[in-house]
Write a protein that holds these residues in place. Sequence first.
Motif, mmCIF file in Angstrom:
data_model
loop_
_atom_site.group_PDB
_atom_site.id
_atom_site.type_symbol
_atom_site.label_atom_id
_atom_site.label_comp_id
_atom_site.label_asym_id
_atom_site.label_seq_id
_atom_site.Cartn_x
_atom_site.Cartn_y
_atom_site.Cartn_z
ATOM 1 N N ASN A 70 27.852 74.615 51.200
ATOM 2 C CA ASN A 70 27.581 73.604 52.220
ATOM 3 C C ASN A 70 28.616 72.497 52.119
ATOM 4 O O ASN A 70 28.432 71.520 51.421
ATOM 5 C CB ASN A 70 26.179 73.031 52.056
ATOM 6 N N GLY A 71 29.746 72.690 52.787
ATOM 7 C CA GLY A 71 30.756 71.651 52.815
ATOM 8 C C GLY A 71 31.769 71.830 51.718
ATOM 9 O O GLY A 71 31.842 72.835 51.033
ATOM 10 N N GLY A 72 32.600 70.809 51.551
ATOM 11 C CA GLY A 72 33.683 70.862 50.587
ATOM 12 C C GLY A 72 33.237 70.510 49.202
ATOM 13 O O GLY A 72 33.703 69.545 48.613
ATOM 14 N N GLY A 73 32.345 71.291 48.647
ATOM 15 C CA GLY A 73 31.840 70.996 47.323
ATOM 16 C C GLY A 73 32.888 71.093 46.239
ATOM 17 O O GLY A 73 32.743 70.543 45.166
ATOM 18 N N ASN A 74 33.971 71.825 46.476
ATOM 19 C CA ASN A 74 35.017 71.964 45.485
ATOM 20 C C ASN A 74 36.122 70.938 45.670
ATOM 21 O O ASN A 74 37.214 71.076 45.147
ATOM 22 C CB ASN A 74 35.620 73.378 45.547
ATOM 23 N N GLY A 75 35.878 69.925 46.442
ATOM 24 C CA GLY A 75 36.872 68.897 46.645
ATOM 25 C C GLY A 75 37.818 69.176 47.782
ATOM 26 O O GLY A 75 38.727 68.399 48.034
ATOM 27 N N GLY A 76 37.651 70.298 48.481
ATOM 28 C CA GLY A 76 38.526 70.632 49.599
ATOM 29 C C GLY A 76 38.013 70.042 50.890
ATOM 30 O O GLY A 76 37.010 69.327 50.923
ATOM 31 N N PRO A 77 38.699 70.374 51.994
ATOM 32 C CA PRO A 77 38.275 69.871 53.297
ATOM 33 C C PRO A 77 36.890 70.385 53.676
ATOM 34 O O PRO A 77 36.406 71.384 53.136
ATOM 35 C CB PRO A 77 39.350 70.429 54.250
ATOM 36 N N ALA A 78 36.264 69.692 54.618
ATOM 37 C CA ALA A 78 34.968 70.145 55.122
ATOM 38 C C ALA A 78 35.097 71.560 55.674
ATOM 39 O O ALA A 78 36.142 71.945 56.184
ATOM 40 C CB ALA A 78 34.492 69.195 56.226
ATOM 41 N N PHE A 79 34.054 72.352 55.544
ATOM 42 C CA PHE A 79 33.954 73.731 56.026
ATOM 43 C C PHE A 79 34.690 74.729 55.135
ATOM 44 O O PHE A 79 34.621 75.929 55.369
ATOM 45 C CB PHE A 79 34.473 73.896 57.472
ATOM 46 N N LEU A 80 35.414 74.261 54.097
ATOM 47 C CA LEU A 80 36.215 75.181 53.285
ATOM 48 C C LEU A 80 35.361 76.261 52.651
ATOM 49 O O LEU A 80 35.706 77.444 52.677
ATOM 50 C CB LEU A 80 36.976 74.391 52.214
ATOM 51 N N ASN A 81 34.242 75.875 52.066
ATOM 52 C CA ASN A 81 33.401 76.846 51.373
ATOM 53 C C ASN A 81 32.631 77.759 52.308
ATOM 54 O O ASN A 81 32.067 78.759 51.875
ATOM 55 C CB ASN A 81 32.405 76.116 50.456
ATOM 56 N N GLN A 82 32.571 77.407 53.581
ATOM 57 C CA GLN A 82 31.755 78.179 54.508
ATOM 58 C C GLN A 82 32.537 79.245 55.259
ATOM 59 O O GLN A 82 31.946 80.098 55.908
ATOM 60 C CB GLN A 82 31.087 77.229 55.524
ATOM 61 N N VAL A 83 33.866 79.207 55.171
ATOM 62 C CA VAL A 83 34.681 80.126 55.960
ATOM 63 C C VAL A 83 34.429 81.569 55.570
ATOM 64 O O VAL A 83 34.285 82.446 56.435
ATOM 65 C CB VAL A 83 36.177 79.777 55.803
ATOM 66 N N THR A 84 34.385 81.847 54.257
ATOM 67 C CA THR A 84 34.219 83.233 53.834
ATOM 68 C C THR A 84 32.849 83.794 54.183
ATOM 69 O O THR A 84 32.665 85.009 54.226
ATOM 70 C CB THR A 84 34.451 83.355 52.313
ATOM 71 N N GLY A 85 31.878 82.924 54.430
ATOM 72 C CA GLY A 85 30.557 83.380 54.830
ATOM 73 C C GLY A 85 30.425 83.578 56.321
ATOM 74 O O GLY A 85 29.584 84.346 56.784
ATOM 75 N N ASN A 86 31.263 82.901 57.090
ATOM 76 C CA ASN A 86 31.229 83.024 58.545
ATOM 77 C C ASN A 86 32.609 82.656 59.088
ATOM 78 O O ASN A 86 33.051 81.514 58.958
ATOM 79 C CB ASN A 86 30.159 82.105 59.142
ATOM 80 N N GLY A 87 33.279 83.621 59.686
ATOM 81 C CA GLY A 87 34.640 83.412 60.167
ATOM 82 C C GLY A 87 34.779 82.342 61.220
ATOM 83 O O GLY A 87 35.884 81.824 61.430
ATOM 84 N N VAL A 88 33.693 81.971 61.892
ATOM 85 C CA VAL A 88 33.769 80.921 62.919
ATOM 86 C C VAL A 88 34.228 79.604 62.302
ATOM 87 O O VAL A 88 34.941 78.816 62.928
ATOM 88 C CB VAL A 88 32.402 80.750 63.610
ATOM 89 N N PHE A 89 33.858 79.382 61.036
ATOM 90 C CA PHE A 89 34.218 78.121 60.392
ATOM 91 C C PHE A 89 35.718 78.003 60.111
ATOM 92 O O PHE A 89 36.202 76.917 59.801
ATOM 93 C CB PHE A 89 33.421 77.935 59.097
ATOM 94 N N LEU A 90 36.450 79.102 60.228
ATOM 95 C CA LEU A 90 37.902 79.012 60.097
ATOM 96 C C LEU A 90 38.474 78.125 61.201
ATOM 97 O O LEU A 90 39.451 77.406 60.978
ATOM 98 C CB LEU A 90 38.522 80.409 60.155
#
Length: 298
Positions: A70-90
């Motif tokens: 849920n969001g950039g939990g690893n310190g990256g931009p928003a949506f970074l962690n969600q891309v691999t779960g749903n390509g729309v977030f790319l």
Amino acid sequence: MSTADLASQPGQAAGAGVRLAGAAHWLRLLRSELGLVFARKRNLALLAVLAAVPVLLGFVLKASPLQPGNGGGNGGPAFLNQVTGNGVFLAFLALVVESTLALPLAVAVVAGDAIAGEASRGTLRYLLTVPAGRTRLLGIKFTAIVAFCLAACLLVSAVAVALGAILFPVGPVTLLSGTAVSLGAGLLRLLFVALYLAAAMAALGSIGLAISVFTEHPVGAIAAILVITVASEVADNVSQLGAIHPYLPTHWWLSFDALLRTPVAWPDLGHGLLSFGVYVLIFGSIAWAKFTTADVTS
């Protein structure tokens, strides 16, 4: 029918004919300007670079996958962690990344060249000999800038969605508020996000157009726009300058995340759109005041 009514009909018909002729002439000029903007190799190269960014992001994330979150939990931009779960977030990630520099650079090149480029090439004087009027010409230039902003944002979104669908799973979209919506609803929200960011870039384009009116050197205008953008982004991250943050041109750019919540945070969107409109009004007025009174010799 009275004699006065009969006498007024030819005048009304003539007036309508003049208006139609004026509209047709405006459309011809706009079509010509759009053709020039989208046919220049430099602008096409910029669009190609914009389209390449989501491709690069997609393959990097595919090669080094992150766990969906849920969001950039690893310190990256928003949506970074969600891309691999749903390509729309790319697409959302690409728009966030490109709004920092790539999109402003492309807009700066087009806006900075709008008037200054014509002056440096010696074509501005000849454009003004066409019975279009300086106000109409300025309006056509700004309309072309807006069209480029819209095309750029939609291109990035379309390429990112297409590649995201190829590289990653695609399905219902989980919003930032935790609510899941259908894929169609998610894509519709993406469209609104692209339109919102296009409006933000159009506001930057109005600043560039105003700067372009004051110089005959497009490179200088482009550099000035980029300096303003970077300075605004830096100032927006300095907490001591919090009092001026809402008035910075870049402050509301990423407020499109309001569209990814349930309910939609309309006040944030409203503030952003109001800010963009104010910038267009102020800098459009500056450009108009200068351009309509300038002694054009080149």
